[in-house]
Design an enzyme around this catalytic site. Structure first.
Site, PDB file in Angstrom:
ATOM      1  N   LYS A  13       0.836  -1.316  -0.014  1.00 14.80           N
ATOM      2  CA  LYS A  13       0.057   0.013   0.098  1.00 14.80           C
ATOM      3  C   LYS A  13       0.776   1.239  -0.037  1.00 14.80           C
ATOM      4  O   LYS A  13       0.615   2.085  -0.879  1.00 14.80           O
ATOM      5  CB  LYS A  13      -0.971   0.062   1.289  1.00 14.80           C
ATOM      6  CG  LYS A  13      -1.849  -1.199   1.380  1.00 14.80           C
ATOM      7  CD  LYS A  13      -2.994  -0.982   2.545  1.00 14.80           C
ATOM      8  CE  LYS A  13      -2.187  -1.127   3.883  1.00 14.80           C
ATOM      9  NZ  LYS A  13      -1.366  -2.522   4.116  1.00 14.80           N
ATOM     10  N   ARG A  88     -10.037   1.193   8.750  1.00 17.88           N
ATOM     11  CA  ARG A  88      -9.624  -0.538   8.834  1.00 17.88           C
ATOM     12  C   ARG A  88     -10.389  -1.299   9.729  1.00 17.88           C
ATOM     13  O   ARG A  88     -10.230  -2.479   9.892  1.00 17.88           O
ATOM     14  CB  ARG A  88      -8.151  -0.327   9.862  1.00 17.88           C
ATOM     15  CG  ARG A  88      -6.919  -0.836   9.118  1.00 17.88           C
ATOM     16  CD  ARG A  88      -5.930  -0.498  10.379  1.00 17.88           C
ATOM     17  NE  ARG A  88      -4.705  -1.308   9.966  1.00 17.88           N
ATOM     18  CZ  ARG A  88      -3.604  -0.638   9.338  1.00 17.88           C
ATOM     19  NH1 ARG A  88      -3.708   0.649   9.068  1.00 17.88           N
ATOM     20  NH2 ARG A  88      -2.352  -1.405   9.216  1.00 17.88           N
ATOM     21  N   ARG A 123      11.853  -6.063   5.295  1.00 15.71           N
ATOM     22  CA  ARG A 123      11.762  -4.600   5.108  1.00 15.71           C
ATOM     23  C   ARG A 123      12.600  -3.973   5.986  1.00 15.71           C
ATOM     24  O   ARG A 123      12.720  -4.034   7.235  1.00 15.71           O
ATOM     25  CB  ARG A 123      10.036  -4.166   5.488  1.00 15.71           C
ATOM     26  CG  ARG A 123       9.933  -2.510   5.360  1.00 15.71           C
ATOM     27  CD  ARG A 123       8.534  -2.047   5.365  1.00 15.71           C
ATOM     28  NE  ARG A 123       7.922  -2.556   6.201  1.00 15.71           N
ATOM     29  CZ  ARG A 123       6.446  -2.264   6.455  1.00 15.71           C
ATOM     30  NH1 ARG A 123       5.767  -1.607   5.399  1.00 15.71           N
ATOM     31  NH2 ARG A 123       5.828  -2.712   7.589  1.00 15.71           N
ATOM     32  N   ARG A 156      10.959  -1.943  11.585  1.00 14.63           N
ATOM     33  CA  ARG A 156      10.032  -1.723  12.344  1.00 14.63           C
ATOM     34  C   ARG A 156       9.735  -2.473  13.533  1.00 14.63           C
ATOM     35  O   ARG A 156      10.051  -3.583  13.368  1.00 14.63           O
ATOM     36  CB  ARG A 156       8.674  -1.533  11.512  1.00 14.63           C
ATOM     37  CG  ARG A 156       8.400   0.000  11.198  1.00 14.63           C
ATOM     38  CD  ARG A 156       7.430   0.045   9.909  1.00 14.63           C
ATOM     39  NE  ARG A 156       6.040  -0.587  10.421  1.00 14.63           N
ATOM     40  CZ  ARG A 156       4.952  -0.293   9.482  1.00 14.63           C
ATOM     41  NH1 ARG A 156       4.853   0.419   8.496  1.00 14.63           N
ATOM     42  NH2 ARG A 156       3.791  -1.051   9.976  1.00 14.63           N
ATOM     43  N   ARG A 167      -0.451  -9.113  13.304  1.00 11.33           N
ATOM     44  CA  ARG A 167      -1.188  -8.199  12.492  1.00 11.33           C
ATOM     45  C   ARG A 167      -2.101  -8.901  11.361  1.00 11.33           C
ATOM     46  O   ARG A 167      -3.219  -8.321  10.739  1.00 11.33           O
ATOM     47  CB  ARG A 167      -0.323  -7.307  11.805  1.00 11.33           C
ATOM     48  CG  ARG A 167       0.520  -6.411  12.829  1.00 11.33           C
ATOM     49  CD  ARG A 167       1.818  -5.742  12.345  1.00 11.33           C
ATOM     50  NE  ARG A 167       1.758  -5.070  11.283  1.00 11.33           N
ATOM     51  CZ  ARG A 167       2.868  -4.854  10.356  1.00 11.33           C
ATOM     52  NH1 ARG A 167       4.087  -5.496  10.597  1.00 11.33           N
ATOM     53  NH2 ARG A 167       2.703  -4.198   9.362  1.00 11.33           N
TER      54      ARG A 167
HETATM   55  P1  AP5 Z   1       4.763  -1.589   1.980  1.00 12.65           P
HETATM   56  O1  AP5 Z   1       4.655  -1.029   0.894  1.00 12.65           O
HETATM   57  O2  AP5 Z   1       5.664  -1.096   2.889  1.00 12.65           O
HETATM   58  O3  AP5 Z   1       3.523  -2.411   2.480  1.00 12.65           O
HETATM   59  P2  AP5 Z   1       2.226  -1.681   3.182  1.00 12.65           P
HETATM   60  O4  AP5 Z   1       0.868  -2.557   2.540  1.00 12.65           O
HETATM   61  O5  AP5 Z   1       2.005  -0.422   3.145  1.00 12.65           O
HETATM   62  O6  AP5 Z   1       2.401  -2.587   4.850  1.00 12.65           O
HETATM   63  P3  AP5 Z   1       2.394  -1.953   6.001  1.00 12.65           P
HETATM   64  O7  AP5 Z   1       2.983  -3.096   7.005  1.00 12.65           O
HETATM   65  O8  AP5 Z   1       3.096  -0.444   6.116  1.00 12.65           O
HETATM   66  O9  AP5 Z   1       0.932  -1.807   6.364  1.00 12.65           O
HETATM   67  P4  AP5 Z   1       0.106  -1.665   7.579  1.00 12.65           P
HETATM   68  O10 AP5 Z   1      -1.129  -1.664   7.162  1.00 12.65           O
HETATM   69  O11 AP5 Z   1       0.354  -2.874   8.516  1.00 12.65           O
HETATM   70  O12 AP5 Z   1       0.915  -0.620   8.562  1.00 12.65           O
HETATM   71  P5  AP5 Z   1       0.675   0.739   8.731  1.00 12.65           P
HETATM   72  O13 AP5 Z   1       1.876   1.539   8.783  1.00 12.65           O
HETATM   73  O14 AP5 Z   1      -0.445   1.248   7.791  1.00 12.65           O
HETATM   74  O15 AP5 Z   1       5.663  -3.045   1.499  1.00 12.65           O
HETATM   75  C1  AP5 Z   1       6.108  -4.020   2.419  1.00 12.65           C
HETATM   76  C2  AP5 Z   1       7.609  -4.368   1.764  1.00 12.65           C
HETATM   77  O16 AP5 Z   1       7.538  -5.110   0.708  1.00 12.65           O
HETATM   78  C3  AP5 Z   1       8.506  -3.435   1.665  1.00 12.65           C
HETATM   79  O17 AP5 Z   1       9.870  -3.670   2.198  1.00 12.65           O
HETATM   80  C4  AP5 Z   1       8.668  -3.141   0.195  1.00 12.65           C
HETATM   81  O18 AP5 Z   1       9.890  -2.822  -0.428  1.00 12.65           O
HETATM   82  C5  AP5 Z   1       8.115  -4.530  -0.294  1.00 12.65           C
HETATM   83  N1  AP5 Z   1       7.240  -4.607  -1.487  1.00 12.65           N
HETATM   84  C6  AP5 Z   1       6.378  -3.727  -1.876  1.00 12.65           C
HETATM   85  N2  AP5 Z   1       5.832  -4.226  -3.104  1.00 12.65           N
HETATM   86  C7  AP5 Z   1       6.508  -5.182  -3.510  1.00 12.65           C
HETATM   87  C8  AP5 Z   1       6.478  -6.060  -4.679  1.00 12.65           C
HETATM   88  N3  AP5 Z   1       5.445  -6.135  -5.653  1.00 12.65           N
HETATM   89  N4  AP5 Z   1       7.196  -7.189  -4.650  1.00 12.65           N
HETATM   90  C9  AP5 Z   1       8.079  -7.456  -3.594  1.00 12.65           C
HETATM   91  N5  AP5 Z   1       8.315  -6.582  -2.629  1.00 12.65           N
HETATM   92  C10 AP5 Z   1       7.365  -5.559  -2.488  1.00 12.65           C
HETATM   93  O19 AP5 Z   1      -0.050   0.630  10.425  1.00 12.65           O
HETATM   94  C11 AP5 Z   1       0.914   0.444  11.364  1.00 12.65           C
HETATM   95  C12 AP5 Z   1       0.083   0.136  12.651  1.00 12.65           C
HETATM   96  O20 AP5 Z   1      -0.498   1.458  13.098  1.00 12.65           O
HETATM   97  C13 AP5 Z   1      -0.913  -0.558  12.708  1.00 12.65           C
HETATM   98  O21 AP5 Z   1      -0.622  -1.962  12.995  1.00 12.65           O
HETATM   99  C14 AP5 Z   1      -1.951  -0.027  13.846  1.00 12.65           C
HETATM  100  O22 AP5 Z   1      -1.523  -0.197  15.045  1.00 12.65           O
HETATM  101  C15 AP5 Z   1      -1.869   1.404  13.354  1.00 12.65           C
HETATM  102  N6  AP5 Z   1      -2.926   1.873  12.574  1.00 12.65           N
HETATM  103  C16 AP5 Z   1      -2.667   2.438  11.171  1.00 12.65           C
HETATM  104  N7  AP5 Z   1      -3.946   2.784  10.894  1.00 12.65           N
HETATM  105  C17 AP5 Z   1      -4.814   2.416  11.777  1.00 12.65           C
HETATM  106  C18 AP5 Z   1      -6.295   2.474  11.512  1.00 12.65           C
HETATM  107  N8  AP5 Z   1      -6.933   3.058  10.525  1.00 12.65           N
HETATM  108  N9  AP5 Z   1      -6.812   1.904  12.447  1.00 12.65           N
HETATM  109  C19 AP5 Z   1      -6.113   1.424  13.684  1.00 12.65           C
HETATM  110  N10 AP5 Z   1      -4.969   1.209  13.949  1.00 12.65           N
HETATM  111  C20 AP5 Z   1      -4.113   2.013  12.902  1.00 12.65           C
END
Ligand code: AP5
Length: 221
Positions: A13, A88, A123, A156, A167
């Site tokens: 994402k 979410r 990552r 992270r 997660r």
């Molecule tokens: P990346 O692009 O970083 O993936 P992502 O989908 O953004 O993953 P996140 O872990 O950031 O999502 P998340 O939803 O768990 O965390 P968030 O920060 O929103 O890619 C991942 C890896 O893969 C990278 O190394 C990249 O290089 C690689 N990659 C990408 N595309 C690729 C491909 N095609 N092929 C190979 N490799 C690839 O949330 C974190 C925390 O915040 C949550 O756990 C929660 O505690 C809180 N939070 C955030 N929003 C909310 C909400 N709305 N409600 C409640 N809690 C929330």
């Protein structure tokens, strides 16, 4: 254009949002990044959410809804935005609807869980800029160092295998129901319901990017 990126942790994402933001001239609202900034700057919000995030749990709906409502009022959102990580839960999606924040697209990126564990455990991030690397799929030029600043990359706290598995479980229990929520919404109120697009997230970053652009159409900049 107002769109939501939906999908398990690690589907890409954040990686794809950066590209979509440039191509379509949209604001990127990444709730994970907003919370991490609050933690690193030591705000009251940051202190409240640090343990919850490190532990892989979701932050409360009330905190997230007020954070996003305030962010959407900012001027850079006038021409449209990408919601990356929000909604979410069903109550978060309902809050958008109740506040007349209508969406055009929900882009759901799908990748099998086994691949996600590899992506997230490999990552590495540059905390100051949010730049994201992968030790195998997108390595920095010098191992462990940011390409631009040369500063040290970190893993992270929620990217350790046990927490990744937690997660993913939470995603399937609490966030995946949003898929049916948006399908049902389209049946009830077709005027305001977003188009639901499913993207195969397996493949290179560029392949996934091209699938999204093909689905969204050309830039209207
Ligand atoms: P990346 O692009 O970083 O993936 P992502 O989908 O953004 O993953 P996140 O872990 O950031 O999502 P998340 O939803 O768990 O965390 P968030 O920060 O929103 O890619 C991942 C890896 O893969 C990278 O190394 C990249 O290089 C690689 N990659 C990408 N595309 C690729 C491909 N095609 N092929 C190979 N490799 C690839 O949330 C974190 C925390 O915040 C949550 O756990 C929660 O505690 C809180 N939070 C955030 N929003 C909310 C909400 N709305 N409600 C409640 N809690 C929330």
């Amino acid at each position: 254009m107002r769109l939501v990126l939906l999908g398990c942790p690690g589907v890409g994402k954040g990686t794809q949002a950066k590209f979509i933001k440039e191509k379509y001239n949209l604001a990127q609202i990444s709730t994970g990044d907003m919370l991490r900034t609050a933690i690193s700057t030591g705000t009251t919000l940051g202190k409240q959410v640090k343990q919850i995030m490190d532990d892989g749990q979701l932050v409360s709906d009330s905190i997230m809804i007020s954070l996003v409502k305030a962010r959407i009022q900012e001027t850079d959102c006038v021409h449209g935005f990408i919601l990356d990580g929000f909604p979410r839960t069903v109550p978060q999606a309902e809050a958008l609807r109740e506040n007349d924040i209508h969406l055009d697209y929900v882009i759901e990126i799908r990748v099998p869980d086994a691949e996600l564990i590899n992506r997230l455990s490999g990552r590495r991030v540059h905390p100051a800029s949010g730049r994201v690397y992968h030790i195998e799929y997108d390595p920095p030029k010098i191992a462990g160092k940011d390409d631009i600043t040369g500063e040290t990359l970190i893993q992270r706290p929620d990217d350790h295998e046990d927490t990744i598995r937690k997660r993913l479980r939470i995603y399937h229990q609490q966030t995946e129901p949003l898929v049916n929520y948006y399908i049902n919404q389209a049946k009830i109120e077709s005027d305001h319901s977003p188009v639901h697009i499913i993207i195969d997230g397996v493949g290179t970053v560029e392949e996934v990017r091209d699938r999204i652009v093909k689905a969204l159409g050309p830039s209207h900049k």
